[in-house]
Design an enzyme around this catalytic site. Structure first.
Site, PDB file in Angstrom:
ATOM      1  N   GLU A  56       0.899  -1.388  -0.219  1.00  0.00           N
ATOM      2  CA  GLU A  56       0.016  -0.197  -0.075  1.00  0.00           C
ATOM      3  C   GLU A  56       0.940   1.006  -0.248  1.00  0.00           C
ATOM      4  O   GLU A  56       0.874   2.012   1.325  1.00  0.00           O
ATOM      5  CB  GLU A  56      -1.107   0.016   1.164  1.00  0.00           C
ATOM      6  N   GLU A  96      -5.376  -8.328   0.816  1.00  0.00           N
ATOM      7  CA  GLU A  96      -5.500  -7.971   2.528  1.00  0.00           C
ATOM      8  C   GLU A  96      -6.729  -8.021   2.264  1.00  0.00           C
ATOM      9  O   GLU A  96      -7.508  -7.300   1.228  1.00  0.00           O
ATOM     10  CB  GLU A  96      -5.187  -7.118   3.146  1.00  0.00           C
TER      11      GLU A  96
HETATM   12  C1  FCB Z   1      -4.044  -1.986   5.404  1.00  0.00           C
HETATM   13  C2  FCB Z   1      -3.222  -2.245   6.377  1.00  0.00           C
HETATM   14  C3  FCB Z   1      -2.788  -3.497   7.299  1.00  0.00           C
HETATM   15  C4  FCB Z   1      -4.302  -3.184   8.459  1.00  0.00           C
HETATM   16  C5  FCB Z   1      -5.300  -3.369   7.470  1.00  0.00           C
HETATM   17  C6  FCB Z   1      -5.846  -3.184   8.017  1.00  0.00           C
HETATM   18  O1  FCB Z   1      -4.521  -0.563   4.855  1.00  0.00           O
HETATM   19  O2  FCB Z   1      -2.240  -2.264   5.043  1.00  0.00           O
HETATM   20  O3  FCB Z   1      -1.720  -3.380   7.906  1.00  0.00           O
HETATM   21  O4  FCB Z   1      -3.732  -2.428   9.085  1.00  0.00           O
HETATM   22  O5  FCB Z   1      -5.266  -1.979   6.741  1.00  0.00           O
END
Ligand code: FCB
Length: 442
Positions: free
Chosen positions: A164, A351
């Site tokens: 990210e 994620e």
């Molecule tokens: C993302 C991050 C991760 C975590 C999630 C909830 O932005 O990559 O580390 O904090 O959010």
């Protein structure tokens, strides 16, 4: 029953600073999060990652838990300050040894390692000379990547250069909510460019080291829709999309920054550090793209907003307990969009997950039906996209363990495994048991 393509990876994800703890152990240097979490008022409750899930000391127990859930893959990150305590210079072998133990432990359990090289814990000594706003940091990053690659060359199934970069650049340098806590558009744009350059140089370093795994990048992509069809709202939506999505997708997949955004930003910041020649490095071919999905924004024009002339509408239910809208359709839009608009590339959802107010019942059980439903609905979208020909090859739930949620400290529980931060006891939530069944049924 949801159907997934042959070989689909069912994983869980974590990040070093959020789980490891052992902040002063085995020669680890300080990172920008060690510094930032000590600034009063920056982190909920004044929490830090000093101890976190104490994963550094509980590695074997945690790896056994992965086996217990039955995941086929595990995404984790390497803490740069464990390998180069000063950011560059001498390698700290003990740091490398920890990750060697980790990947060996995964191999023994037949779990594929997905390794993220940068999940936000920049060595503080590099921040002291400008951090990501300093072009040199991109080159220091490539040196760190080369050291990790040399040690774990054939041990890693998938390499993720950055997690990210939008968050590192814009939440860390414009909004100031994350380390290093700057609040400047110019700093954010310079950091974003150097992160992208660092990504490109990291790809070169991994290719030069001849690593056997696939190489990719993880972006947080948001689904962005206009509040109304008015020309002003549509233009504002294009700018939020330009900032959060296209500012990263286009350099990486097309070798150029989006023209509309360059024109917009050029009136507001000095873009001279964004060297044109770097784009050829940034656009080096990748083996996959990692997509992190959390957010759908509804956007309207807001002339008083100096940065993007836009505002996001207040979120409407259904919401997670962190106040984030639950919108599985947003994930579908993103997967279909990336697969249609950009170079056709394998996708992994690296994620996706949600925070809820989980607690242990007097019987010692943690029930999280909201998370089960959240995961079920997002998995269903992924399965549907895959059956429609979108090349999505895996899904990593965020997160394996409840952990240090950055500015929110320990107040946001994202895990499918509950962590009692007083005792460090782990308890599988019902979502972990649901996941075990989903995987076992394949
Ligand atoms: C993302 C991050 C991760 C975590 C999630 C909830 O932005 O990559 O580390 O904090 O959010």
């Amino acid at each position: 029953m949801m159907k997934f393509p042959e070989g689909f990876l069912f994983g869980v994800a974590t990040a070093a600073y959020q789980i490891e703890g052992a902040a002063d152990e085995d020669g680890r240097g300080r990172s920008i999060w060690d510094t930032f979490s000590r600034i009063p008022g920056k982190i909920h409750h004044g929490d830090t990652g000093d101890i976190a899930c104490d994963h550094y000391h509980r590695l074997d127990e945690d790896l056994d838990l992965l086996t217990d859930i039955g995941v086929g893959a595990y995404r984790f990150s390497v803490a740069w300050p464990r390998i180069f305590p000063e950011g560059c210079g001498a390698v700290n072998q003990k740091g490398l040894d920890f990750y060697k133990r980790l990947v060996d432990g995964l191999r023994e359990r037949s779990i594929k390692p997905m390794l993220t090289l940068y999940h936000w814990d920049l060595p503080q000594m590099l921040q002291d000379v400008g951090g990501w706003t300093n072009r040199d940091t991109a080159f220091r990053f490539a040196e760190f990547v080369a050291a990790v690659a040399e040690n774990l060359q054939d041990d890693v199934a998938q390499w993720v250069t950055l997690n990210e970069p939008w968050c590192s650049a814009f939440v860390g340098h414009l909004e100031g909510r994350h380390a290093p806590g700057e609040e400047s558009l110019a700093a954010a744009l310079h950091a974003a460019h150097h992160l992208l350059l660092g990504h490109g140089l990291a790809v070169q370093a991994l290719r030069a080291a001849n690593v056997s795994g696939e190489i990719g990048l993880t972006l947080n992509l948001s689904d962005v829709t206009p509040a109304t069809e008015s020309a002003a709202d549509l233009a504002a939506t294009a700018r939020i999309d330009g900032n959060e999505n296209r500012w990263f997708l286009e350099p990486v997949f097309r070798g150029s920054y989006p023209k509309d955004m360059v024109d917009w930003y050029a009136k507001r910041a000095d873009l001279s550090p964004l060297h044109e020649a770097d784009l050829a490095i940034i656009a080096a071919p990748l083996d996959f793209l990692g997509v992190n999905y959390y957010e759908q924004h509804v956007v309207r024009a807001e002339p008083s907003d100096q940065i993007h002339g836009a505002a996001k509408l207040a979120p409407t239910p259904p919401l997670t307990d962190a106040g984030v809208p639950i919108r599985p359709a947003g994930l579908e839009h993103i997967l279909r969009r990336v697969s249609a608009q950009y170079r056709r590339i394998p996708l992994y959802v690296t994620e996706n997950g949600a925070a809820f107010h989980d607690y242990i019942t007097p019987e010692g059980v943690v029930d999280d039906p909201e998370r089960v439903s959240y995961l079920e609905r997002h998995f269903a979208v992924v399965a549907e996209c895959a059956s429609d020909g979108v090349d999505v090859r895996g899904y990593f739930a965020w997160s394996f363990l409840d952990n240090f949620e950055w500015a929110e400290g320990y107040s946001r529980r994202f895990g499918i495994v509950f962590v009692d931060f007083g005792t460090e006891q782990r308890i599988l939530k019902s979502s972990a048991r649901w996941y075990r069944q989903l995987i076992a049924a394949q």
